[in-house]
Write a protein that holds these residues in place. Structure first.
Motif, PDB file in Angstrom:
ATOM      1  N   ILE A 184       0.846  -1.192   0.000  1.00 35.35           N
ATOM      2  CA  ILE A 184       0.000   0.000   0.000  1.00 35.35           C
ATOM      3  C   ILE A 184       0.884   1.245   0.000  1.00 35.35           C
ATOM      4  CG2 ILE A 184      -1.705   1.331   1.298  1.00 35.35           C
ATOM      5  CD1 ILE A 184      -2.814  -1.302   2.356  1.00 35.35           C
ATOM      6  N   GLY A 185       0.660   2.094  -0.961  1.00 30.31           N
ATOM      7  CA  GLY A 185       1.463   3.309  -1.109  1.00 30.31           C
ATOM      8  C   GLY A 185       2.671   3.138  -1.992  1.00 30.31           C
ATOM      9  N   GLY A 186       2.935   1.883  -2.447  1.00 31.50           N
ATOM     10  CA  GLY A 186       4.143   1.634  -3.233  1.00 31.50           C
ATOM     11  C   GLY A 186       5.351   1.519  -2.317  1.00 31.50           C
TER      12      GLY A 186
ATOM     13  N   TYR B  71      -1.347   7.439  -1.016  1.00 28.94           N
ATOM     14  CA  TYR B  71      -1.427   6.324  -0.082  1.00 28.94           C
ATOM     15  C   TYR B  71      -2.870   5.916   0.172  1.00 28.94           C
ATOM     16  CZ  TYR B  71      -0.683   3.423   4.041  1.00 28.94           C
ATOM     17  OH  TYR B  71      -0.673   2.373   4.923  1.00 28.94           O
ATOM     18  N   ILE B  72      -3.733   6.878   0.372  1.00 25.37           N
ATOM     19  CA  ILE B  72      -5.129   6.565   0.682  1.00 25.37           C
ATOM     20  C   ILE B  72      -5.829   5.935  -0.515  1.00 25.37           C
ATOM     21  CG2 ILE B  72      -7.364   7.696   1.064  1.00 25.37           C
ATOM     22  CD1 ILE B  72      -5.885   9.401   3.190  1.00 25.37           C
ATOM     23  N   ARG B  73      -5.558   6.427  -1.721  1.00 27.57           N
ATOM     24  CA  ARG B  73      -6.164   5.796  -2.896  1.00 27.57           C
ATOM     25  C   ARG B  73      -5.632   4.365  -3.061  1.00 27.57           C
ATOM     26  NH1 ARG B  73     -10.799   8.447  -3.655  1.00 27.57           N
ATOM     27  NH2 ARG B  73     -10.550  10.525  -4.593  1.00 27.57           N
TER      28      ARG B  73
ATOM     29  N   VAL C 169      -9.888   8.607   6.817  1.00 21.88           N
ATOM     30  CA  VAL C 169     -10.229   7.817   5.633  1.00 21.88           C
ATOM     31  C   VAL C 169      -9.583   6.434   5.713  1.00 21.88           C
ATOM     32  CG1 VAL C 169     -10.171   7.698   3.123  1.00 21.88           C
ATOM     33  CG2 VAL C 169     -10.502   9.908   4.247  1.00 21.88           C
ATOM     34  N   GLN C 170      -8.342   6.383   6.200  1.00 24.04           N
ATOM     35  CA  GLN C 170      -7.719   5.068   6.389  1.00 24.04           C
ATOM     36  C   GLN C 170      -8.534   4.215   7.360  1.00 24.04           C
ATOM     37  OE1 GLN C 170      -3.367   4.725   6.857  1.00 24.04           O
ATOM     38  NE2 GLN C 170      -3.298   6.967   6.633  1.00 24.04           N
TER      39      GLN C 170
END
Length: 773
Positions: free
Chosen positions: A489-491, A511-513, A548-549
């Protein structure tokens, strides 16, 4: 060293002089010799057939690393018509042209759906590690308009792999599996482990492998994506259940540097009451002195590893530990394996390390003995298998000429992830059945699903383009028959966001997307380098990067009964979790090449946001069904594109009419509460079916029948929900429970929060119950 002869010798001679119509029946099919090439057809089932070709005088003895199925006793009708030999079951027809050697595949009515090219098998003599063998190439014809999927995990962002030229050679971020399946309902598995060039152009589709004693491939007639996947699982193995906790949220970082830091992360999640089930310890827990991968804990920074594991367990979480296939020169393993000639002699990453010979079963035994004694015996729960490709340092072609137990590394290199994961799975199963094997691995090969392995997409970059490409990468991987896949997540590589770090709004958005996408993948896992990724690093509750996370992590836990039931369909019925639209909407031409949407199980249509700063996104709703907007309850007919707003706290998410979704309780970890009071969301508009699955969550008793299933059926016309008799049993199963039934509409049952009211509440004690709504 691989040496090609000066003049390429094509053993397929363009002549009829060697033409013979003779063939021999065998226990599994037929053998024939055409133009100095031996052709053998072996029937593994009425819909799975193996084609082997080799030079006439070659002696071929091959045991597959991937294929574990043995040929069935198949009833095959054989007829010869001039130069054509026709073999037919009730499902599949295979035709050999005894003049050219071409093999074609069709349906019993005579429709040809796939074919080799005439003279399409080519053998170029080479010398590989002193052995006379071949560069082997097989060419096929594909119809102009058919699409193909698979080839592992490629980072090209494409769903349809037509028109590609790809070197299938394992590397970080690139998983290479010489398999594809077609929109015509068949699959082809090229069973070769050497570097292989896949080419598709208007003239032909081909596999060209650097080393091989024979052309060896399997044709699988499935008639659908799910059918082909089921055939591939029959051929290469079924997928066991993961423990329930793996489907929760898992946190990692490159890296935690002490046992105290790691335990503190779990404690902070518990204090914040943000759900968490797994914590992952990455490299260097073994200390600096060993150079690399000592398979034992550094006594200074990890002085009491058993206490570390116990502390994690006391907070109802689980511990993954990294295990590498390479060893530093100061480790005991390096010394032993070098002495016993069990290392492959080229330099891997990091410097001064060597790869163990996973092809040697004795070496795999020794590997586990070290891993069990130094790590697993301390109470750890899962494995993070990094670098199974492996990474090369000072890479050169001669690395592939190093000897292994199975021959040159060149001849078997692509199968290394399979052997590595398989050794750990097999040995842990022999050690204990109390814990299900949970493996995270950075690479894979055909058949790896049978080892409880969950492949992640490697050290990908933290950028929007890479996020977008992960969708097609994961879907094509799943279409190869391997159902478990995830991504950092986030790369992984976030160097572009050093300024501001996790407080940088641009990284927060990315990160959230990415996390929203990961909520709907088989494993939800946060990891990366340079920037820490724990939720509290982004801010605090009340700030959007935190809230949001938390919203999507809670959503994942609400979906756990649905996810676990979907996982059971993977194990019991060769299903898939992350599904290309082709799997469910093959009759909709517009759905076949969409690379930014997918189905999560059979019910959820997921359209991740993969562009920076967008306020709206176009979503295609596949034809043939009605769709519910998950967030609003709005209903839309399929077969159209719509434009949807994309505020940061939402991504486009739709539910198919007829879906029945069990909604789990609010929890801090997967097993905190029993599923004795489930919300049941029904999306009306057509009939629906769902099977709720439960077992003991983390052992293998389910393999002995210790599990339960409850079938739900929704009759849309009569508005009747039927809850059938429970099937099966296991110790401490629920004897009574409530189902809080919600008919979803715009006023109720929408979004991530529990429903505000129920249409009916039913007490269920295991007997058939009918509820009119």
């Amino acid at each position: 060293m691989k040496i090609k002869t000066t003049v390429t010798v094509l053993l397929l001679l363009f002549t009829r002089a060697a033409f013979s119509q003779a063939y021999t029946q065998t226990n599994t099919g037929i053998k024939a010799t055409v133009n100095n090439i031996n052709v053998e057809i072996q029937w593994y089932s009425p819909r799975i057939v193996r084609i082997m070709k080799s030079p006439k005088d070659a002696v071929v003895k091959k045991e597959s690393y991937s294929v574990i199925k043995t040929p069935e006793n198949v009833s095959v009708n054989i007829q010869q018509h001039d130069n054509k030999l026709v073999q037919q079951t009730d499902s599949l027809q295979v035709i050999i042209n005894l003049q050219t050697g071409r093999v074609s595949f069709g349906r019993p009515g005579g429709e040809i759906i796939f074919s080799e090219k005439d003279h399409g098998t080519q053998f170029t003599p080479i010398i590989d590690l002193g052995k006379n063998t071949y560069d082997v190439r097989q060419a096929f014809f594909l119809d102009k308009d058919e699409m193909i999927y698979g080839l592992g995990q490629q980072q090209n962002g494409k769903m349809n792999q037509r028109g590609q030229k790809l070197l299938l050679l394992q590397k970080n971020t690139k998983v290479c599996i010489p398999f594809f399946q077609s929109t015509k309902g068949y699959g082809v598995f090229w069973d070769n482990y050497s570097p292989t060039l896949f080419t598709d152009n208007p003239q032909e589709t081909s596999f060209d492998s650097e080393v091989g004693d024979c052309s060896d491939y399997y044709f699988l007639l499935g008639n659908s994506a799910d059918g082909v996947i089921a055939q591939m699982r029959q051929l290469t193995g079924q997928s066991p259940m993961m423990p329930l906790w793996v489907y929760g949220f898992n946190q990692s970082r490159e890296r935690y540097k002490t046992q105290f830091e790691l335990v503190d992360v779990v404690q902070q999640y518990r204090t914040l009451q943000v759900p968490l089930d797994g914590i992952i310890q990455d490299w260097q827990y073994w200390g600096d002195d060993s150079i690399w991968n000592a398979m034992a804990f550094d006594p200074v920074r990890y002085p009491r590893p058993k206490l570390m594991a116990d502390s994690v367990h006391a907070m109802n979480a689980h511990l993954f530990i990294v295990a590498w296939p390479v060893f530093g020169y100061k480790t005991a393993q390096f010394a032993e394996f070098k002495k016993k000639n069990m290392l492959i002699n080229f330099e891997t990453w990091p410097k001064h390390t060597r790869l163990y010979d996973a092809y040697n079963p004795v070496t795999r035994d020794s590997y586990w003995e070290y891993l069990n004694k130094g790590v697993f015996s301390q109470g750890t729960d899962g494995w993070w298998l990094d670098d199974p490709e492996p990474d090369h340092l000072n890479h050169n072609e001669q690395d592939y000429d190093q000897p292994t137990y199975a021959g040159s590394f060149r001849s078997v290199c692509n199968a290394l992830p399979l052997l590595h994961a398989g050794g750990i799975y097999t040995h842990q199963r022999q050690t204990t059945s109390a814990k299900r094997v949970a493996i995270l691995t950075r690479s894979a090969f055909a058949g790896q699903q049978r080892y409880g392995a969950n492949t992640w997409s490697g050290d990908v970059r933290s950028d929007w383009s890479t996020l977008h490409k992960q969708i097609a990468a994961g879907l094509n991987f799943s279409l190869c028959g391997i159902p478990y896949w995830n991504t950092d997540i986030g790369g992984f590589i976030a160097e572009d966001y050093v300024n501001g770090g996790t407080k940088n709004p641009e990284f927060q958005e990315l990160y959230i997307r990415w996390l929203q996408f990961a909520t709907f993948t088989p494993m939800m896992r946060s990891h990366g380098t340079i920037l820490p990724r724990e939720i509290y690093q982004f801010g605090q509750r009340g700030e959007w990067p935190f809230d949001v996370q938390e919203k999507f992590i809670n959503l994942r836990y609400s979906l756990l009964p649905y996810v676990y039931a979907t996982a059971w369909q993977v194990t019991a019925n060769a299903g898939s979790i992350m599904r290309a639209l082709y799997c469910d909407f093959a009759s909709d031409p517009q759905a076949l090449d969409i690379n930014n949407e997918f189905m999560f199980g059979k019910s959820f249509l997921v359209a991740p946001v993969t562009q920076k700063g967008v306020k709206e996104q176009v979503v295609y709703l596949p034809a043939g069904t009605r769709w519910f907007n998950f967030w609003t309850g709005d209903q839309l007919e399929g077969g159209q594109s719509i434009t949807e707003a994309t505020p940061i706290d939402k991504m486009p998410l739709y539910v198919k009419a007829g879906s029945i979704i069990p909604w789990g309780p609010r929890v801090q970890y997967a097993e905190e509460k029993k599923w004795d009071n489930l919300e049941l969301r029904i999306y009306p508009g057509t009939d629906g079916h769902f099977t709720l699955y439960e077992d003991e969550n983390d052992n293998y008793n389910y393999e002995n029948g210790q599990y339960t299933e409850i079938d739900f059926h929704w009759n849309d016309q009569t508005r009747m929900l039927t809850i059938n008799d429970i099937r099966g049993s296991f110790p401490r199963m629920l004897q009574s429970r409530k189902f809080n039934i919600v008919i979803v509409n715009k006023q109720n049952g929408t979004g991530a929060a529990p429903a505000v009211k129920f249409n009916k509440t039913v007490t269920y004690k295991g007997r058939k119950t009918e509820v009119r709504l």
